[in-house]
Design an enzyme around this catalytic site. Structure first.
Site, mmCIF file in Angstrom:
data_model
loop_
_atom_site.group_PDB
_atom_site.id
_atom_site.type_symbol
_atom_site.label_atom_id
_atom_site.label_comp_id
_atom_site.label_asym_id
_atom_site.label_seq_id
_atom_site.Cartn_x
_atom_site.Cartn_y
_atom_site.Cartn_z
ATOM 1 N N GLU A 181 -2.789 0.493 5.052
ATOM 2 C CA GLU A 181 -2.005 -0.738 4.924
ATOM 3 C C GLU A 181 -0.558 -0.452 4.562
ATOM 4 O OE1 GLU A 181 -5.393 -3.613 2.938
ATOM 5 O OE2 GLU A 181 -4.070 -2.507 1.584
ATOM 6 N N CYS B 87 -5.812 -8.741 -3.980
ATOM 7 C CA CYS B 87 -5.319 -7.889 -2.902
ATOM 8 C C CYS B 87 -6.037 -8.287 -1.628
ATOM 9 C CB CYS B 87 -5.537 -6.414 -3.200
ATOM 10 S SG CYS B 87 -6.578 -6.044 -4.610
#
EC number: 5.3.3.2
Length: 284
Positions: free
Chosen positions: A206, A127
Protein backbone atom coordinates in the site's frame (compact mmCIF):
# COMPACT_ATOMS: atom_id res chain seq x y z
CA UNK A 1 19.16 2.72 -2.29
CA UNK A 2 15.91 1.27 -3.56
CA UNK A 3 15.22 -2.40 -2.92
CA UNK A 4 14.89 -4.77 -5.86
CA UNK A 5 11.18 -4.96 -5.11
CA UNK A 6 10.83 -1.17 -5.21
CA UNK A 7 12.58 -1.18 -8.59
CA UNK A 8 10.12 -3.79 -9.84
CA UNK A 9 7.11 -1.72 -8.77
CA UNK A 10 8.63 1.46 -10.23
CA UNK A 11 9.18 -0.29 -13.57
CA UNK A 12 5.47 -1.04 -14.08
CA UNK A 13 3.76 1.47 -16.36
CA UNK A 14 0.03 2.10 -16.37
CA UNK A 15 -0.32 -0.17 -19.39
CA UNK A 16 1.91 -2.83 -17.82
CA UNK A 17 -0.41 -2.97 -14.81
CA UNK A 18 -3.56 -3.23 -16.93
CA UNK A 19 -1.98 -5.95 -19.07
CA UNK A 20 -0.62 -7.94 -16.14
CA UNK A 21 -3.92 -7.74 -14.25
CA UNK A 22 -6.78 -7.61 -16.79
CA UNK A 23 -9.22 -7.78 -13.86
CA UNK A 24 -8.34 -4.14 -13.09
CA UNK A 25 -10.94 -1.77 -14.57
CA UNK A 26 -9.16 1.22 -16.20
CA UNK A 27 -9.89 4.54 -14.55
CA UNK A 28 -11.60 5.98 -17.63
CA UNK A 29 -14.18 3.16 -17.51
CA UNK A 30 -15.01 3.45 -13.82
CA UNK A 31 -17.79 6.07 -13.87
CA UNK A 32 -21.07 4.45 -12.93
CA UNK A 33 -19.68 1.12 -11.76
CA UNK A 34 -20.75 -0.08 -8.29
CA UNK A 35 -18.64 0.31 -5.14
CA UNK A 36 -17.95 -3.42 -5.19
CA UNK A 37 -17.72 -6.12 -7.82
CA UNK A 38 -20.15 -8.99 -8.08
CA UNK A 39 -19.58 -12.22 -6.20
CA UNK A 40 -16.53 -14.11 -7.45
CA UNK A 41 -16.27 -17.82 -6.73
CA UNK A 42 -12.83 -18.26 -8.28
CA UNK A 43 -9.97 -19.13 -5.92
CA UNK A 44 -12.61 -20.23 -3.41
CA UNK A 45 -9.94 -22.15 -1.50
CA UNK A 46 -8.52 -18.78 -0.46
CA UNK A 47 -11.66 -18.23 1.58
CA UNK A 48 -12.00 -21.66 3.17
CA UNK A 49 -13.16 -21.27 6.76
CA UNK A 50 -13.50 -17.49 6.58
CA UNK A 51 -16.40 -15.29 7.67
CA UNK A 52 -19.09 -14.63 5.03
CA UNK A 53 -19.28 -10.88 5.68
CA UNK A 54 -15.51 -10.51 5.38
CA UNK A 55 -15.59 -12.53 2.14
CA UNK A 56 -18.26 -10.14 0.80
CA UNK A 57 -16.10 -7.14 1.67
CA UNK A 58 -13.28 -8.64 -0.39
CA UNK A 59 -15.26 -7.59 -3.49
CA UNK A 60 -14.97 -3.88 -2.63
CA UNK A 61 -13.07 -1.96 -5.30
CA UNK A 62 -9.73 -0.53 -4.20
CA UNK A 63 -7.71 2.14 -6.02
CA UNK A 64 -4.91 0.44 -7.97
CA UNK A 65 -1.85 2.70 -8.23
CA UNK A 66 1.41 3.12 -10.05
CA UNK A 67 4.64 3.67 -8.10
CA UNK A 68 4.05 7.43 -7.92
CA UNK A 69 0.60 7.08 -6.32
CA UNK A 70 -1.25 7.87 -9.53
CA UNK A 71 -4.53 5.92 -9.88
CA UNK A 72 -4.60 3.34 -12.65
CA UNK A 73 -8.01 1.78 -12.08
CA UNK A 74 -10.19 -0.32 -9.79
CA UNK A 75 -9.26 -3.75 -8.46
CA UNK A 76 -11.11 -5.86 -5.93
CA UNK A 77 -9.83 -5.99 -2.39
CA UNK A 78 -9.25 -9.70 -2.99
CA UNK A 79 -7.13 -9.07 -6.09
CA UNK A 80 -5.07 -6.42 -4.29
CA UNK A 81 -4.37 -8.58 -1.23
CA UNK A 82 -3.38 -11.90 -2.84
CA UNK A 83 0.32 -12.31 -2.08
CA UNK A 84 1.19 -13.60 -5.55
CA UNK A 85 -0.15 -10.35 -7.04
CA UNK A 86 1.69 -8.30 -4.42
CA UNK A 87 4.97 -10.08 -5.15
CA UNK A 88 4.44 -9.22 -8.83
CA UNK A 89 4.11 -5.52 -7.93
CA UNK A 90 0.37 -4.80 -7.59
CA UNK A 91 -0.06 -1.68 -5.44
CA UNK A 92 -3.13 0.06 -3.98
CA UNK A 93 -4.07 3.08 -1.85
CA UNK A 94 -4.84 2.98 1.88
CA UNK A 95 -5.20 5.28 4.86
CA UNK A 96 -4.35 5.02 8.55
CA UNK A 97 -6.16 7.09 11.18
CA UNK A 98 -4.55 7.92 14.52
CA UNK A 99 -7.28 9.27 16.82
CA UNK A 100 -6.17 11.10 19.98
CA UNK A 101 -8.50 12.26 22.74
CA UNK A 102 -8.19 15.44 24.81
CA UNK A 103 -5.84 13.66 27.23
CA UNK A 104 -3.47 12.87 24.37
CA UNK A 105 -4.27 9.17 24.45
CA UNK A 106 -4.35 7.16 21.22
CA UNK A 107 -7.30 4.92 20.41
CA UNK A 108 -6.06 1.46 19.40
CA UNK A 109 -8.07 -1.40 18.01
CA UNK A 110 -7.48 -5.13 17.95
CA UNK A 111 -8.62 -6.53 14.62
CA UNK A 112 -11.37 -9.14 14.82
CA UNK A 113 -10.76 -12.86 14.56
CA UNK A 114 -13.09 -12.79 11.53
CA UNK A 115 -10.70 -10.63 9.50
CA UNK A 116 -9.11 -12.42 6.55
CA UNK A 117 -5.87 -10.45 6.82
CA UNK A 118 -3.95 -9.60 9.99
CA UNK A 119 -6.64 -11.07 12.27
CA UNK A 120 -6.39 -10.46 16.03
CA UNK A 121 -3.50 -8.00 15.66
CA UNK A 122 -3.38 -4.69 17.51
CA UNK A 123 -3.11 -1.60 15.36
CA UNK A 124 -3.87 2.11 15.09
CA UNK A 125 -7.42 3.45 15.34
CA UNK A 126 -8.55 2.58 11.83
CA UNK A 127 -6.74 1.38 8.72
CA UNK A 128 -8.54 0.65 5.48
CA UNK A 129 -8.84 1.61 1.82
CA UNK A 130 -10.52 4.40 -0.12
CA UNK A 131 -12.90 2.92 -2.67
CA UNK A 132 -12.37 3.60 -6.36
CA UNK A 133 -15.32 6.00 -6.59
CA UNK A 134 -15.23 9.75 -7.30
CA UNK A 135 -15.86 10.88 -3.70
CA UNK A 136 -13.01 8.74 -2.31
CA UNK A 137 -10.68 9.72 -5.13
CA UNK A 138 -11.40 13.30 -4.10
CA UNK A 139 -13.22 14.37 -7.26
CA UNK A 140 -16.84 15.32 -7.63
CA UNK A 141 -17.89 13.96 -11.00
CA UNK A 142 -17.00 11.65 -13.87
CA UNK A 143 -13.49 10.21 -13.84
CA UNK A 144 -13.26 9.87 -17.60
CA UNK A 145 -10.32 11.91 -18.84
CA UNK A 146 -9.98 13.62 -15.47
CA UNK A 147 -6.51 14.69 -14.38
CA UNK A 148 -7.85 15.74 -10.98
CA UNK A 149 -7.30 12.23 -9.60
CA UNK A 150 -3.53 12.82 -9.82
CA UNK A 151 -3.74 15.88 -7.58
CA UNK A 152 -2.49 15.20 -4.02
CA UNK A 153 -4.93 17.67 -2.47
CA UNK A 154 -7.83 15.79 -4.02
CA UNK A 155 -6.38 12.42 -3.04
CA UNK A 156 -6.11 13.58 0.57
CA UNK A 157 -9.71 14.79 0.45
CA UNK A 158 -10.80 11.36 -0.79
CA UNK A 159 -8.82 9.58 1.91
CA UNK A 160 -10.54 11.69 4.57
CA UNK A 161 -13.98 10.83 3.16
CA UNK A 162 -13.05 7.13 3.29
CA UNK A 163 -11.67 7.47 6.82
CA UNK A 164 -14.88 9.02 8.08
CA UNK A 165 -16.87 6.18 6.49
CA UNK A 166 -14.70 3.45 7.99
CA UNK A 167 -14.55 4.97 11.48
CA UNK A 168 -18.33 4.70 11.52
CA UNK A 169 -18.31 1.18 10.04
CA UNK A 170 -15.63 -0.33 12.29
CA UNK A 171 -15.97 1.65 15.52
CA UNK A 172 -19.42 3.19 15.32
CA UNK A 173 -17.96 6.70 15.56
CA UNK A 174 -20.64 9.02 14.11
CA UNK A 175 -19.74 11.50 11.39
CA UNK A 176 -20.37 14.44 13.73
CA UNK A 177 -17.63 13.16 16.07
CA UNK A 178 -15.18 12.88 13.16
CA UNK A 179 -15.87 15.80 10.79
CA UNK A 180 -13.79 15.89 7.61
CA UNK A 181 -12.27 19.26 8.50
CA UNK A 182 -10.81 17.87 11.75
CA UNK A 183 -8.57 15.33 10.03
CA UNK A 184 -4.94 16.42 9.60
CA UNK A 185 -3.02 14.82 6.75
CA UNK A 186 0.69 14.36 7.43
CA UNK A 187 2.40 12.14 4.87
CA UNK A 188 2.36 8.89 2.86
CA UNK A 189 4.01 5.56 3.71
CA UNK A 190 4.77 2.86 1.11
CA UNK A 191 5.22 -0.62 2.57
CA UNK A 192 4.70 -4.32 1.82
CA UNK A 193 4.06 -7.23 4.17
CA UNK A 194 2.59 -10.74 4.18
CA UNK A 195 -0.32 -11.40 6.54
CA UNK A 196 1.52 -13.70 8.91
CA UNK A 197 4.57 -15.68 7.80
CA UNK A 198 6.17 -15.66 4.36
CA UNK A 199 4.00 -18.60 3.25
CA UNK A 200 0.79 -16.59 3.65
CA UNK A 201 -1.57 -16.35 0.67
CA UNK A 202 -2.56 -12.82 1.75
CA UNK A 203 -0.72 -9.57 2.40
CA UNK A 204 -0.58 -5.80 2.01
CA UNK A 205 1.21 -3.55 -0.45
CA UNK A 206 0.00 0.00 0.00
CA UNK A 207 0.67 3.67 -0.20
CA UNK A 208 -0.82 4.64 3.14
CA UNK A 209 -2.16 8.15 3.81
CA UNK A 210 -1.51 9.15 7.44
CA UNK A 211 -4.40 11.04 9.06
CA UNK A 212 -4.42 12.46 12.60
CA UNK A 213 -7.75 13.15 14.31
CA UNK A 214 -7.97 14.95 17.65
CA UNK A 215 -11.32 14.53 19.41
CA UNK A 216 -13.09 15.15 22.69
CA UNK A 217 -12.95 12.53 25.43
CA UNK A 218 -16.64 11.68 25.23
CA UNK A 219 -16.95 10.61 21.58
CA UNK A 220 -19.16 7.63 20.85
CA UNK A 221 -17.37 4.32 20.21
CA UNK A 222 -19.66 1.41 19.41
CA UNK A 223 -17.45 -1.29 17.92
CA UNK A 224 -18.57 -3.57 15.10
CA UNK A 225 -17.32 -6.89 16.44
CA UNK A 226 -17.12 -8.39 12.96
CA UNK A 227 -14.32 -5.85 12.42
CA UNK A 228 -12.93 -5.10 15.87
CA UNK A 229 -12.24 -7.58 18.66
CA UNK A 230 -11.21 -4.98 21.26
CA UNK A 231 -10.21 -1.34 21.58
CA UNK A 232 -8.54 0.85 24.18
CA UNK A 233 -7.02 4.29 24.70
CA UNK A 234 -3.32 4.30 25.59
CA UNK A 235 -0.64 6.82 26.48
CA UNK A 236 2.71 6.68 24.70
CA UNK A 237 4.26 4.95 27.72
CA UNK A 238 1.42 2.43 27.86
CA UNK A 239 1.91 1.61 24.18
CA UNK A 240 5.63 1.05 24.74
CA UNK A 241 4.76 -1.40 27.53
CA UNK A 242 2.40 -3.22 25.14
CA UNK A 243 5.24 -3.58 22.63
CA UNK A 244 7.28 -5.38 25.30
CA UNK A 245 4.52 -7.96 25.84
CA UNK A 246 5.34 -10.98 23.69
CA UNK A 247 1.73 -12.18 23.88
CA UNK A 248 0.54 -9.19 21.83
CA UNK A 249 0.90 -9.06 18.05
CA UNK A 250 0.85 -5.80 16.06
CA UNK A 251 0.18 -5.09 12.39
CA UNK A 252 3.36 -4.54 10.37
CA UNK A 253 2.35 -1.07 9.16
CA UNK A 254 1.66 0.06 12.73
CA UNK A 255 5.07 -1.17 13.88
CA UNK A 256 6.80 0.55 10.95
CA UNK A 257 5.00 3.84 11.61
CA UNK A 258 5.78 3.64 15.33
CA UNK A 259 9.46 2.93 14.70
CA UNK A 260 9.91 5.80 12.25
CA UNK A 261 7.33 8.47 13.04
CA UNK A 262 4.59 8.06 15.65
CA UNK A 263 6.29 9.09 18.86
CA UNK A 264 7.61 12.32 17.29
CA UNK A 265 4.08 13.17 16.20
CA UNK A 266 2.69 12.23 19.60
CA UNK A 267 5.06 14.64 21.35
CA UNK A 268 3.88 17.47 19.09
CA UNK A 269 0.12 17.06 18.72
CA UNK A 270 -0.34 20.83 18.95
CA UNK A 271 2.31 21.49 16.31
CA UNK A 272 1.80 18.88 13.62
CA UNK A 273 2.34 21.22 10.67
CA UNK A 274 6.10 20.74 10.95
CA UNK A 275 5.66 17.09 9.93
CA UNK A 276 3.50 17.64 6.86
CA UNK A 277 5.11 16.77 3.55
CA UNK A 278 4.29 15.62 0.03
CA UNK A 279 6.78 12.76 0.10
CA UNK A 280 6.12 9.05 -0.19
CA UNK A 281 8.29 7.42 2.45
CA UNK A 282 9.39 4.07 1.02
CA UNK A 283 9.67 1.50 3.83
CA UNK A 284 10.25 -1.48 1.55
Amino acid sequence: MSSEYAKLVASLSNQDILTKWPEVTPLKKISGIPRSAGSDSSDSDLFDGHDEEQIRLMEELCIVLDYDDKPVGAGTKKLCHIMDNINAGLLHRAFSVFLFNEDGKLLLQQRADEKITFANMWTNTCCSHPLCVPSELGVDSSLEGSKDVNNLTNAVKGAKVAAQRKLEHELGIPFEDAPIENFTYLTRIHYKSPSGDESSKWGEHEIDYILILKTKNDITVNANYNEVRDFKYVSADELKVMFEDDSLVFTPWFKLICQSFLFKWWDNLDNLDQFKDEEIHRLL
